[in-house]
Write an enzyme that holds these catalytic residues in place. Sequence first.
Site, PDB file in Angstrom:
ATOM      1  N   CYS A   1      42.134  85.743  86.047  1.00 13.51           N
ATOM      2  CA  CYS A   1      41.180  86.811  85.513  1.00 13.51           C
ATOM      3  C   CYS A   1      40.200  86.367  84.542  1.00 13.51           C
ATOM      4  O   CYS A   1      39.081  86.817  84.355  1.00 13.51           O
ATOM      5  CB  CYS A   1      42.062  88.050  84.852  1.00 13.51           C
ATOM      6  SG  CYS A   1      43.220  88.736  86.071  1.00 13.51           S
TER       7      CYS A   1
ATOM      8  N   ASP B   1      22.027 105.895  94.057  1.00  9.54           N
ATOM      9  CA  ASP B   1      22.331 107.386  94.542  1.00  9.54           C
ATOM     10  C   ASP B   1      23.816 107.661  94.423  1.00  9.54           C
ATOM     11  O   ASP B   1      24.360 108.624  94.800  1.00  9.54           O
ATOM     12  CB  ASP B   1      22.204 107.582  95.979  1.00  9.54           C
ATOM     13  CG  ASP B   1      22.667 106.532  97.006  1.00  9.54           C
ATOM     14  OD1 ASP B   1      23.543 105.684  96.487  1.00  9.54           O
ATOM     15  OD2 ASP B   1      22.448 106.274  98.078  1.00  9.54           O
TER      16      ASP B   1
END
Length: 238
Positions: A56, A149
């Site tokens: 990570c 959107d």
Amino acid sequence: MQHRHRETDRCCRMLLGDVFPNFEADSTFGKMKLHDFLGDSWGVLFSHPRDFTPVCTTELGRAAQLSPEFIKRNVKLMALSVDSLEEHHGWSKDIMAYNNAEPGSQFPFPIIADDRRELVERLGMLDPEEKDRSGMPLTARCVFVIGPDKKLKLSILYPATTGRNFDEILRVIDSLQLTAHNRVATPVDWRPGNSVMVPPSIPETEAAALFPAGVYTKDLPSGKKYLRYTPQPNTQQQ
């Protein structure tokens, strides 16, 4: 019948074109509501198993290095894990040190805190095959690309054991943004500036008008004229 474009809270059931859940969460940039945070931008939400872990750290380090490239494309990055804000703030300093950044440099995008595991469960981000020390499923390495959107444009799911390629995420965003405004498709390994493909749904006469730079058709043993290439458009088609 449920419409596939409705906003969905169903775990693991988001489809391309669904409105992404407008969740609220605490982050290292303060409290955020997803749709307000994105505004008119594109977004990349990506999860990681835990803070202070090796894979990570390399992933968020690379994402931080590439942050200016995402900004150029009007893309906002957001990371998420099941650790607390306090841990996120401490870990972000390690990530910047991993990148050999100047001491005191600010981490360039928010890390969302989900220590109650509410979001990872709601968004289907858990990897049932990989467990932490307490036996709880780890968060998978999910990538969600969200359009202006607020609809899901792309999703990629990696197991907890495999680190992601953020250069590839940039590449697919270039393709998504190009094809959002032009009636083209991008072939394998496409990079910005390379030729693009004319979709089979466009008749030859219409293709000639749409692509004034020309259309090249590759001859094939089948005789079918489906491999059609054209230079990448420089302007948005109307």
